[in-house]
Scaffold this active site. Structure first.
Site, short mmCIF file in Angstrom:
data_model
loop_
_atom_site.label_atom_id
_atom_site.label_comp_id
_atom_site.label_asym_id
_atom_site.label_seq_id
_atom_site.Cartn_x
_atom_site.Cartn_y
_atom_site.Cartn_z
N ASP A 65 0.80 -1.21 0.00
CA ASP A 65 0.00 0.00 0.00
C ASP A 65 0.84 1.27 0.00
O ASP A 65 1.60 1.53 0.92
CB ASP A 65 -0.94 -0.01 1.20
CG ASP A 65 -1.90 -1.17 1.13
OD1 ASP A 65 -2.51 -1.33 0.07
OD2 ASP A 65 -2.02 -1.92 2.10
N THR A 66 0.64 2.09 -1.03
CA THR A 66 1.34 3.36 -1.16
C THR A 66 0.72 4.12 -2.31
O THR A 66 -0.13 3.60 -3.03
CB THR A 66 2.84 3.13 -1.41
OG1 THR A 66 3.52 4.37 -1.37
CG2 THR A 66 3.09 2.49 -2.76
#
Length: 524
Positions: free
Chosen positions: A347-348
């Protein structure tokens, strides 16, 4: 040129400026900043901060960032490390004494000091034009008014929402439920924090009431964070690392980022005739998977806070790549090299902007796992990252947790240069996948002549923790062949990563954006 009989998206062509990112509201905000006279750095900051409201499961002001950028009129590439440090009282031995072998993902032990706000303030002051009040205005507006939840965001929210705890549930659920597509998410507490930063700068975040709100929630859960840890936090400029792949230079962030892993992987792939393989066949997928296993094993052994490791030269050495390439059997998958305990996840967010003067910015900004630690502050709802889970608890390891130290980071912005000229800022989201994604993106273009949009659209596979994840874009025949080679093959529930890129061609800019995300490239 793509086949217009088949679903897909065209690249975006413009002359004055382009932003490519994972949410259209952020792309639009960035282009608005460019049209108001801001430069690429201004636009990237405005879009990135807004992404924390549009995609709160991915990023936010409680996270970290890394940036690569090339100033207008220059082919130099500069790097800024905006990753925070463990609190001074953090101790691997204390966690070992509790019987822990890894850093708890959802505990205060995993929360390092947020580095992004200091980095945004520094980049704006040193390289922007318009000032923080203008740059933060779009995020303040949307945080107050709310943003309709986009389809990919809703998918991720449902997948990661269980991480939220305590105040996090109050600030990031709607009536106690995960929001659905189209529901409006607002963050008035964050809007107030951003107004204070716009007025007073970094001190409004790292000192006073906002910092006290973050520290109180962490200490209530047993954290060892102090006001001095926040007040002392500073980003710093660093020297990028690079490596050549068949005439194209891949420029990456140095440690504590994992960028050198991508350079090592490409150096391994040079020892095989990748261009002579089917781009979506089992032979290429197998060799790439084996190269990734070896490069990631080196990463786990050597990447750490830059002050704690002197092995960067080893990772970038052609001799290292040659020795590792010799270990690859084209006919059989190896067992995964011994892995350490650093947590990796997907997640980013990533944003890239190029302006009319050809300033190019490649910026990645994250809270690590979906909703980070799940811990949010009481008053302002600042969601805290769990980057401290990037440390190992192995005694004597260069990446062992210690006070004031930066953990190994998965987020890496990228940039390509050819014949000394900046060619393309790009990034591939996806946590552990990122170095593999960088290598595949470069190989897709260099070995197979794909344009940036085709290189992004192409199906992906990734050997991760003993499992070969293969997207639906591959045929069942290829999946069977990989199984026969000894890989444990699975089709992942969600797509592998997401990417954005802008190719610079003198008076033309070409923006590409991954359909695996909700975003787009926009230009003018």
């Amino acid at each position: 040129m793509r086949n217009f009989h088949q679903p897909g998206r065209s690249a975006v062509y413009a002359s004055n400026g382009i932003c490519a990112t994972s949410h259209p509201l952020a792309a639009q905000a960035a282009v608005d900043i460019l049209q108001r006279g801001g430069n690429a750095m201004d636009a990237a900051i405005a879009g990135a901060v807004l992404l924390g409201i549009c995609e709160p499961q991915m990023t936010g002001i409680g996270g970290d960032l890394f940036a690569l950028f090339s100033p207008a009129g220059s082919n130099d590439i500069l790097a800024l490390n905006g990753s925070g440090r463990a609190p001074n009282a953090a101790s691997a031995s204390a966690l070992r004494d509790r019987g822990l072998t890894t850093v708890p993902l959802t505990g205060p032990e995993a929360v390092s000091v947020p580095g992004a706000i200091d980095a945004f303030c520094t980049l704006s002051e040193d390289h922007g034009k318009l000032g923080l009040d203008a740059l933060l205005a779009p995020a303040i507006r949307y945080a107050d008014e709310g943003v309709p939840v986009a389809p990919r965001v809703a998918f991720d929210w449902a997948e990661s929402g269980a991480t939220l705890q305590g105040h996090g549930r109050r600030h990031y659920l709607i009536n106690g439920e995960v929001p659905k597509v189209g529901q409006r998410f607002a963050a008035p507490g964050q809007a107030e924090v951003l107004r204070r930063i716009a007025r007073d700068g970094r001190s409004a975040f790292y000192e006073g009431e906002v910092a006290e709100d973050m520290i109180a929630c962490l200490r209530d859960l047993g954290g060892v964070h102090e006001a001095a840890d926040f007040a002392a936090n500073r980003c710093d400029y660093t020297d990028p690392v690079s490596g050549d792949y068949k005439g194209v230079d891949l420029v990456e962030h140095p440690p504590n980022g994992q960028g050198a892993t991508a350079n090592l992987m490409l150096n391994i792939l040079k020892h095989f005739d990748i261009a002579g393989m089917d781009p979506f066949g089992s032979a290429r997928a197998h060799i790439e998977a084996e190269a990734a296993k070896l490069a990631y094993d080196a990463r786990n052994r050597f990447i750490a806070d830059a002050a704690m490791t002197d092995m960067l030269g080893h990772m970038l050495s052609p001799e290292t790549a040659a020795k590792l390439a010799a270990l690859i059997d084209p006919k059989r998958a190896m067992a995964d090299p011994a892995a350490l305990s650093e947590a990796v996840h997907k997640d980013t967010i990533y944003i890239t902007v190029v302006d009319r003067d050809r300033m190019a910015v490649s910026l990645i900004y994250s809270i690590f796992h979906g909703f980070g630690s799940g811990i949010a502050s009481d008053k302002f709802g600042i969601l805290m990252q769990n980057r401290g889970a990037g440390f190992t608890l192995e005694e004597g390891h260069p990446n062992e947790m210690a006070g004031g130290k930066r953990p190994m980071h998965t987020i890496i912005p990228g940039m390509l240069r050819q014949n000394g000229k900046v060619l393309m800022p790009f990034g591939v989201m996806g946590g552990a996948y990122q170095p593999n994604g960088h290598a595949r993106f470069v190989s897709n273009m260099v070995d197979f002549g794909m344009d940036p949009q085709a290189a992004i659209d192409a199906p992906r596979c990734f050997s991760d923790a003993g499992v070969m994840k293969v997207e639906h874009g591959y045929s069942d025949e290829v999946r069977q062949e990989l199984t026969d080679l000894g890989h444990k093959v699975e089709v992942p529930a969600g797509p592998i990563g997401g990417a954005q890129a802008i190719r610079i061609e003198d008076d033309l800019l070409i923006g590409a954006s991954d359909p695996r995300k909700d975003g787009c490239a926009l230009g003018y």
